[in-house]
Design an enzyme around this catalytic site. Structure first.
Site, PDB file in Angstrom:
ATOM      1  N   THR A   1       0.836  -1.205   0.000  1.00  0.00           N
ATOM      2  CA  THR A   1       0.000   0.000   0.000  1.00  0.00           C
ATOM      3  C   THR A   1       0.866   1.249   0.000  1.00  0.00           C
ATOM      4  OG1 THR A   1      -1.732  -1.172   1.235  1.00  0.00           O
ATOM      5  CG2 THR A   1      -1.848   1.241   1.178  1.00  0.00           C
TER       6      THR A   1
ATOM      7  N   ARG B   1      13.139   1.495   6.850  1.00  0.00           N
ATOM      8  CA  ARG B   1      14.358   0.732   7.111  1.00  0.00           C
ATOM      9  C   ARG B   1      15.320   0.706   5.924  1.00  0.00           C
ATOM     10  NH1 ARG B   1      11.862  -4.575  10.199  1.00  0.00           N
ATOM     11  NH2 ARG B   1      12.164  -3.835  12.335  1.00  0.00           N
ATOM     12  N   ARG B   2      14.791   0.944   4.742  1.00  0.00           N
ATOM     13  CA  ARG B   2      15.649   0.885   3.561  1.00  0.00           C
ATOM     14  C   ARG B   2      15.156   1.858   2.499  1.00  0.00           C
ATOM     15  NH1 ARG B   2      13.034  -2.522  -0.309  1.00  0.00           N
ATOM     16  NH2 ARG B   2      11.218  -3.600   0.576  1.00  0.00           N
TER      17      ARG B   2
ATOM     18  N   LEU C   1       2.347   1.036   8.078  1.00  0.00           N
ATOM     19  CA  LEU C   1       3.151  -0.018   8.674  1.00  0.00           C
ATOM     20  C   LEU C   1       2.312  -1.262   8.933  1.00  0.00           C
ATOM     21  CD1 LEU C   1       5.350   1.788  11.348  1.00  0.00           C
ATOM     22  CD2 LEU C   1       6.175   0.526   9.364  1.00  0.00           C
ATOM     23  N   GLY C   2       2.916  -2.431   8.718  1.00  0.00           N
ATOM     24  CA  GLY C   2       2.203  -3.658   9.035  1.00  0.00           C
ATOM     25  C   GLY C   2       2.935  -4.886   8.548  1.00  0.00           C
TER      26      GLY C   2
ATOM     27  N   TYR D   1      -4.988 -10.714  15.193  1.00  0.00           N
ATOM     28  CA  TYR D   1      -4.889  -9.661  14.182  1.00  0.00           C
ATOM     29  C   TYR D   1      -5.904  -8.538  14.399  1.00  0.00           C
ATOM     30  CZ  TYR D   1      -4.115  -7.523   9.605  1.00  0.00           C
ATOM     31  OH  TYR D   1      -3.821  -6.640   8.595  1.00  0.00           O
TER      32      TYR D   1
ATOM     33  N   LYS E   1      -5.086  -4.562  15.811  1.00  0.00           N
ATOM     34  CA  LYS E   1      -5.510  -3.429  14.985  1.00  0.00           C
ATOM     35  C   LYS E   1      -6.488  -2.537  15.744  1.00  0.00           C
ATOM     36  CE  LYS E   1      -3.288  -4.395  11.130  1.00  0.00           C
ATOM     37  NZ  LYS E   1      -2.231  -3.516  10.599  1.00  0.00           N
TER      38      LYS E   1
ATOM     39  N   LEU F   1      -6.619  -6.905   0.825  1.00  0.00           N
ATOM     40  CA  LEU F   1      -5.946  -6.062  -0.166  1.00  0.00           C
ATOM     41  C   LEU F   1      -5.644  -6.866  -1.424  1.00  0.00           C
ATOM     42  CD1 LEU F   1      -3.485  -4.172   2.196  1.00  0.00           C
ATOM     43  CD2 LEU F   1      -5.598  -3.292   1.192  1.00  0.00           C
TER      44      LEU F   1
ATOM     45  N   ARG G   1       3.547 -15.122   0.099  1.00  0.00           N
ATOM     46  CA  ARG G   1       2.602 -15.297   1.191  1.00  0.00           C
ATOM     47  C   ARG G   1       1.498 -16.222   0.683  1.00  0.00           C
ATOM     48  NH1 ARG G   1       1.626  -9.419   4.157  1.00  0.00           N
ATOM     49  NH2 ARG G   1       3.808  -8.902   4.532  1.00  0.00           N
TER      50      ARG G   1
END
Length: 273
Positions: free
Chosen positions: A64, A86-87, A126-127, A177, A181, A204, A212
């Site tokens: 997203t 992070r990158r 984030l997730g 989960y 949330k 999504l 996954r």
């Protein structure tokens, strides 16, 4: 035999989705309000652009987040967008000139507090998943990292915070989960942002580069819903991104609000709502 079973199961999912839609009808008044917001958003881009506001995005390397960055770049409503993660990702072309990437260690996010200062808008995508990170890793990312971001955003002067949550979020749930949330949503609401927009998209719809298998199977099974009930249980990441930008351009007068899956679809439509 497997093919027949999969077809029957897909049919059951479609039926279940329609049943959920019937049980969770978005009030007409709410639908009309969201449509007014959506229709007004495109006409406010130039005015918003003239205010020279800046924003930050966390979670911009996720599915997203990547699409949200493209939406922000294409609509060009912010003077600057700071990408905190992070990158770094590779962006080529003049249209990305207003992006700034800042690499951080989320375990020491407070050391990077200055990156969150002075932005009028913050986006949080984030997730992770329990399958990818384990129970404690999931809690660390989806709760701890998010709430640290919220804390630093508030302290840095962020006026409008936009949070990607999930359909079914419920702090009282017995399932990990939706519980996490829901807890994050409740804690965000207590922070006191001038504006808080929470998005609860369904499954999504995206072709992830990472593997996954569970999510892949669910997306394939739910694919028929795109045709018979597109706003019930699924949501393309492009839709989430468009809705997030539209809520910045055309917010309601509520200090905090939640957009369920159907509301996300409506808000993304713009003038076609």
């Amino acid at each position: 035999m497997f093919q027949i079973g999969a077809t029957v199961f897909a049919g059951f999912v479609v039926f279940l989705g329609i049943l959920i839609a019937w049980l969770e009808v978005t009030p007409i008044e709410r639908q009309e309000e969201i449509c007014r917001m959506a229709e007004a958003a495109p006409g406010k881009e130039e005015e918003f652009r003239s205010t020279n506001q800046t924003a930050f995005v966390v979670g911009y390397t996720g599915e997203t987040g990547k699409i949200l960055v493209e939406e922000l770049v294409n609509r060009n409503i912010f003077q600057k967008v700071v990408l905190i993660g992070r990158r770094e990702l590779n962006y080529e072309g003049d249209k990305y000139n207003k992006l700034e990437q800042k690499v951080v260690d989320y375990e020491k996010l407070e050391d990077h507090a200055d990156l969150f200062k002075g932005h009028s808008v913050g986006f949080c995508c984030l997730g992770t998943t329990r399958g990818k990170a384990g129970v404690e890793g999931f809690k660390r990312v989806d709760h701890d990292y998010v709430m640290m971001t919220v804390k630093l955003a508030k302290e840095g002067g962020c006026g409008h915070f936009v949070l990607q949550s999930s359909q079914g979020a419920n702090k009282n749930s017995s399932l990990l989960y939706p519980k996490v949330k829901g807890e994050v949503e409740a804690e965000c609401a207590e922070v006191g942002f001038e504006k808080l927009s929470i998005f609860r998209p369904g499954v999504l719809m995206v072709d992830r580069k990472e593997s996954r298998p569970g999510e892949w199977f669910v997306r394939k099974v739910l694919a028929p819903l795109k045709y018979v009930a597109p706003t019930v249980m699924t949501c393309p990441v492009e839709t989430v991104a468009k809705a997030m930008v539209n809520v910045i351009l055309s917010p309601s007068d509520k200090p905090a609000e939640i957009f369920e899956n159907k509301g996300v679809h409506l808000l993304a439509k713009g003038k076609s709502c």
